[in-house]
Scaffold this motif. Structure first.
Motif, mmCIF file in Angstrom:
data_model
loop_
_atom_site.group_PDB
_atom_site.id
_atom_site.type_symbol
_atom_site.label_atom_id
_atom_site.label_comp_id
_atom_site.label_asym_id
_atom_site.label_seq_id
_atom_site.Cartn_x
_atom_site.Cartn_y
_atom_site.Cartn_z
ATOM 1 N N ARG A 1 0.794 -1.223 0.000
ATOM 2 C CA ARG A 1 0.000 0.000 0.000
ATOM 3 C C ARG A 1 0.825 1.272 0.000
ATOM 4 O O ARG A 1 0.299 2.336 0.257
ATOM 5 N N SER B 1 -10.016 -2.394 1.003
ATOM 6 C CA SER B 1 -9.322 -1.401 0.196
ATOM 7 C C SER B 1 -9.659 0.015 0.641
ATOM 8 O O SER B 1 -8.860 0.916 0.446
ATOM 9 N N SER C 1 -6.932 2.759 1.494
ATOM 10 C CA SER C 1 -6.878 4.071 0.865
ATOM 11 C C SER C 1 -6.246 5.111 1.793
ATOM 12 O O SER C 1 -5.541 6.007 1.336
ATOM 13 N N ARG D 1 -2.498 4.539 1.650
ATOM 14 C CA ARG D 1 -1.932 5.074 0.411
ATOM 15 C C ARG D 1 -1.817 6.591 0.476
ATOM 16 O O ARG D 1 -0.859 7.182 -0.026
ATOM 17 N N SER E 1 -6.393 9.531 -3.197
ATOM 18 C CA SER E 1 -6.201 8.133 -2.863
ATOM 19 C C SER E 1 -7.531 7.373 -2.880
ATOM 20 O O SER E 1 -7.610 6.247 -3.359
ATOM 21 N N LEU E 2 -8.574 8.014 -2.381
ATOM 22 C CA LEU E 2 -9.883 7.348 -2.366
ATOM 23 C C LEU E 2 -10.412 7.148 -3.781
ATOM 24 O O LEU E 2 -10.975 6.103 -4.108
ATOM 25 N N THR F 1 -8.694 4.276 -5.215
ATOM 26 C CA THR F 1 -9.153 3.030 -4.595
ATOM 27 C C THR F 1 -10.505 2.597 -5.148
ATOM 28 O O THR F 1 -10.690 1.437 -5.531
#
Lengths: 529, 294, 205
Positions: A82, B192, B196, B199, C33-34, C37
């Protein structure tokens, strides 16, 4: 030289009543290698994120106290999957440099130097998503090095990696510290991997730093308060009632030699009386004969495997990454078709994968177990409570499993399989990411499950776990079973696959694997003398 | 795979795309199709061409068959039926068959031009090119690529877990199927989303958005880019002229007409310019392989 | 007039406008980022799950994203998911239209939320069901206008009837996903949005 100073820092996450960090006072000097230990939930992760201002800039919340120090801090995270953003390694390394607006000609040089230092020049054109976990972590470290950060904070960088990749990462950290004088702030669970590297240890509990000092004095501190956070060598000696507890194998062997010389022990390699494995008296539950398997019809992943697993045993399967362990257990579990050879399995199978999150999607722990029962068409749900109590998660019955800690999540995942009452239970890398205490808990649960006529297969890299809880061990190499037998046969004859305690006693008695064996050995000998 | 500047390949392929849409004249369409096919073959990517044609052959065949069935125009009648269900009375004419074929060719052109485009520039260069102008979008895209790869591995693993927890994926009923898929989707959904945040932390640590971005790769216009863009420019001119003189057009109805002398001359000029590109590509390919040998 | 050409050109211009306006927006790292994703999620769920064609949760996920995070966000999820996943599955003339279709699905769900704060389960499911058909119809429209002549009702029905079975499966799948799991997923995403706090509104979730 002091490069970072934190004074009276208290921090609350948004909408939290309890502080995540309490009265933190910490100053960090250039070139230090600091190891931060503590249980999960102790605030380690939050403290790690103070340095590059993820906390509070990113998460918000309330903060009190002062932070001095204005150098850029590089951050490497736990999950290798990640933290990579770009699709090519070279581009990934350049990404940070692009963000700070460096000119192209300087960028090239930085990227090239980073690639060379980390020795990953050969993968610079590879896709980041095709790298192994260890390579990904190297790239993540590289991205920070390329940025020119000489203060690195690493949050459990090896918890998702196998031992050999972990060792590589630790070597890199050591080189950064030794050769370049970089400051390293490492948060870790597996103490044995990194204890020898650190020149300062911090220990956190409930958001506070409760220990800050040298490794050697940490040993005596932990001996009193936190036995589970001792390196395994020290952990063993802490049981022996000794004043100066050794830190590593070298010191430990000296001490053992002293004890043995003093008491004139028998140092013959005679196998001390251990429980004999009763292979013959048991009936086989799984039989594989001449199994060959390949995914693409080109290269065999499994090569002529012959394997018999007996009822009610705990079998450990070990081997390097890509050796075919995972394929083998998938085959046993019946997930693979198109293999050649004979597969006989006399019982139902439960399977726990590496990642407990793969199991958890219901709103409560209870429903999670019920889901499996419904799928299997089992009406009687009394078993749910029974299993929850057995695994000590009954108190979370109505909680959302996703809100639990990693160890608890794993137990819920395990429970969701155990409700089927499988005859055979297969676990894939169950100790990954767990600390010593949780690993022992898990092992004891397995011993408990075994009592109920269950056969258990554990695939793992964790030698200490195997030596403690398994009966037999199989080593898999290149898709073949290189050796299989009682753990005292398999784990005593190798270099790589042996325990710390075994390394301590090698030459005095090769059949000592665990702390219990060692104490047993010393005890018996004392009796003789 | 060539290594053209992304701007060059985008302009060339957009031109081909819009030329195909604009021109109705089968001669032009055939020229463009031949250009794309020969170009692809020179680059040495026969297999990608076959793959895409296999994938879209039903669409193309459908178009070829559909047009004669529904179009009652044209005078040269080949087949007549007094009643066909739904369609009623139909006649199939030579003109409508020709029209259908032409449309089939057009669709083939448009389909293959996408393949052609993917062969002209390297993906890395395309990324760098867009990163300069659309940096958020390129970062999101490359993150998405990473995520898709990770999730497709996760999907397989979770599916195995669920099979062993008793989920039956081989349902025939569509709603039961949806129910079977549900745990997998929900798990990757939750996991995920949690990822997020991680990330985002990683982006933050890489100092994203801290300053005005620069670019690691600098793309240069090479000789070949100038050459191909020169023909691109000429093609645009031709395009305008033909538009004004109505040369690219062709009427299939009521009867197929012959091509005029002027039209053919113009086609020749058009083709000369278009096929210059093939020469450049061939030369570039050969020169590149020669260079790599040294 | 050459409608196919005009449609193609306007789509190109539309995309350029959208992309440029996205670049100009102020967008936080968390949102970036979302978006990646959710696009990744929607993209990966195009991997078919079975022999039944067109049962993919992609449309469902795009609609959910738009519904919770707003029209523009929904559009971008559909847009990027298609763009990237077609990189694996194959680009073709269908790519821009799929981008548009999925984008619009997300967009419309976002608009829906502006008008109906608490739509019933069946209402949302029918909405998802309709998108099962609309999705292919947008692509078919271009096909119809560009390659089919004459443009009569008969030819229209013929073009559209060929994909009926696929569209029905798609629509039924959407309906099933939304009916059984819509509320659940919406709650999760809302909770996450709240956690991210990227739109500062005091909203009960």
């Amino acid at each position: 030289m002091e490069i970072f100073k934190i004074r009276d820092l208290t921090y609350y996450y948004p909408q939290e009543k309890n502080p995540a960090l309490k009265n933190i006072n910490l100053s960090i000097n250039e070139g230090e290698f600091i190891l931060l230990l503590g249980n999960s939930g102790s605030g380690k992760t939050t403290l790690g994120r103070i340095f590059n201002k993820i906390v509070p800039e990113f998460y918000g919340g309330k903060i009190k106290g002062n932070i001095y120090g204005n150098i850029e801090v590089g951050m490497v995270f736990q999950d290798p999957e990640r933290q990579l953003v770009m699709d090519k390694v070279e581009r990934e390394l350049a990404f940070g440099l692009e963000n700070i607006g460096l000119e192209t000609k300087y960028m090239k040089k930085r990227v090239m130097e980073t690639l060379s230092f980390l020795n990953i020049d050969d993968i610079k054109q590879s896709n980041t998503y095709e790298l192994s976990g260890g390579q990904k972590q190297k790239v993540a470290i590289g991205a920070m090095l390329a940025l020119g950060n000489n203060f690195l904070v690493l949050d459990e960088p090896t918890s998702q990696l196998d031992p050999s990749s972990s060792a590589e990462i630790m070597t890199i950290l050591k080189r950064l510290n030794d050769e370049l004088g970089y400051t390293i702030f490492l948060i870790e669970q597996k103490i044995d991997r990194c204890f020898h590297l650190a020149d300062r240890i911090l220990f956190m509990e409930n958001g506070e730093i409760v220990y800050d000092g040298e490794p050697r004095s940490f040993i005596s501190w932990a001996y009193r308060y936190k036995v589970n956070f001792l390196p395994s060598i020290s952990h063993f000696f802490s049981k022996l009632d000794i004043k100066d507890i050794p830190l590593n194998i070298k010191e430990g062997r000296k001490l053992i030699k002293n004890i043995i010389d003093k008491n004139q022990f028998l140092t013959s390699n005679k196998k001390i009386k251990m429980k004999k494995s009763k292979e013959n008296s048991l009936s086989p539950i799984i039989e594989l004969k001449k199994i060959n398997f390949s995914y693409d019809n080109k290269k065999n992943v499994l090569n002529n495997i012959n394997l018999t697993i007996y009822q009610n045993e705990i079998l450990g399967l070990m081997g390097a990454n890509g050796s075919g362990k995972t394929t083998l257990i998938k085959l046993i579990a019946g997930l693979l078709k198109n293999f050649r050879g004979k597969r006989l399995v006399n019982g139902s199978i439960g399977y726990l994968s590496q990642n407990p999150n793969d199991y958890l999607f219901n709103d409560t722990v209870y429903e999670e177990l019920k889901f499996t029962l419904d799928n299997k068409g089992i009406k009687d749900d009394r078993i749910i409570e029974e299993i929850l109590k057995q695994l000590d998660i009954y108190k979370y019955k109505n909680k959302n499993p996703r809100d639990l800690s990693s160890g608890e999540k794993q137990r819920v995942a395990l429970a969701s399989i155990l409700v089927m009452r499988p005859d055979i239970l297969i676990l894939d890398e169950p100790t990954r990411g767990l600390n010593l205490e949780l690993i022992d808990n898990l092992g004891n649960i397995l011993l408990d499950i075994r009592k109920k006529e269950t056969t258990i297969i554990v695939v793992t890299h964790d030698v200490e776990f195997v030596s403690k809880f398994c009966d037999r061990v199989g080593l898999i190499f290149n898709g073949e079973i290189a050796q299989i037998g009682s753990k005292y046969e398999v784990l005593t004859s190798g270099i790589y696959y042996s325990t710390q305690i075994n390394k301590l006693f090698r030459g005095y008695n090769d059949f000592v694997l665990t702390e219990d064996d060692a104490i047993n050995f010393l005890h018996i000998n004392k009796g003789v003398s | 795979m060539l290594k053209l500047h992304p701007a060059t390949s985008i302009i060339l392929c957009l031109l081909l795309f819009f030329l195909t849409l604009l021109y109705n004249n089968p001669l032009y369409i055939i020229s463009i199709l031949l250009f794309i096919v020969i170009g692809t073959l020179i680059i040495g990517e026969r297999s990608s061409l076959i793959k895409v044609l296999k994938y879209s052959k039903f669409n193309i065949i459908f178009l070829i068959l559909l047009n004669p069935l529904i179009s009652q125009n044209g005078r040269t009648i080949i087949f007549k039926a007094s009643y066909v269900p739904f369609l009623g009375r139909i006649k199939i004419t030579l003109e409508s068959i020709a029209f259908g074929l032409n449309m089939g060719l057009k669709l083939t052109c448009i389909t293959t031009v996408f393949v052609f485009y993917s062969l002209l520039s390297e993906r890395d260069d395309i990324f760098s090119f867009f990163a300069k102008y659309l940096n958020k979008l390129t970062i999101i895209s490359s993150m998405t690529i990473n995520i898709i790869h990770k999730l497709s591995i996760d999907l397989k693993r979770i599916k195995e877990v669920m099979v062993l927890r008793g989920v039956n994926f081989n349902q025939k009923n569509i709603f039961k199927k949806v129910r079977a898929v549900y745990p997998i989707i929900k798990i990757i959904f939750i996991s995920s989303l949690e990822g997020s945040l991680d990330r985002a932390e990683a982006l933050h640590s890489r100092l994203y958005g801290k300053a005005k971005r620069t670019n690691y790769y600098i793309l240069r216009f090479r000789k070949i880019d100038y050459m191909i863009n020169m023909t691109n420019l000429l093609l645009i001119i031709i395009f305008i002229i033909s538009f004004m003189l109505n040369y690219g057009d062709y009427d299939f109805y009521p009867t197929l007409r012959n091509f005029s002398y002027h039209e053919l001359i113009f086609l020749l000029v058009f083709n000369f310019i278009l096929y210059l590109n093939l020469l450049f590509i061939w030369w570039y390919k050969k020169w590149k392989s020669l260079k790599s040998e040294i | 007039m050459n409608y196919g050409l005009i449609l193609g050109l306007s789509l190109l211009i539309l995309f350029i406008i959208i992309v440029v306006s996205y670049e100009r927006r102020k967008i936080s790292i968390k949102e970036i980022s979302l978006l990646a994703t959710l696009s990744g999620l929607a993209g990966v769920s195009r991997v078919p799950f079975s022999a039944i064609p067109n049962v993919q949760p992609t449309t469902f996920l795009v609609i959910i994203s738009g519904y919770v995070l707003g029209p523009f966000y929904g559009f971008m999820v559909g847009f990027i998911a298609t763009l990237v996943s077609n990189g694996f599955l194959g680009h073709g003339p269908w790519t821009p239209w799929q981008m548009l279709s999925w984008g619009l699905a997300g967009l419309s769900a976002g608009i829906l939320n502006k008008f109906f704060k608490n739509p019933s389960r069946i209402f949302l499911s029918i909405f998802a069901f309709l998108w099962g058909f609309l999705f292919d119809y947008i692509m078919n429209l271009w096909h119809f206008i560009t390659f089919v002549y004459p443009h009569t009702l008969k030819s229209f029905i013929l073009v559209y009837s060929t994909s009926f079975y696929f569209d029905l499966m798609h629509a039924l799948g959407n309906f099933g996903f939304m009916y059984f799991f819509g509320k659940d997923f919406i709650t999760i995403l809302k909770r996450f949005k709240y956690r991210l706090n990227f739109i500062k509104e005091e909203e009960e979730v």
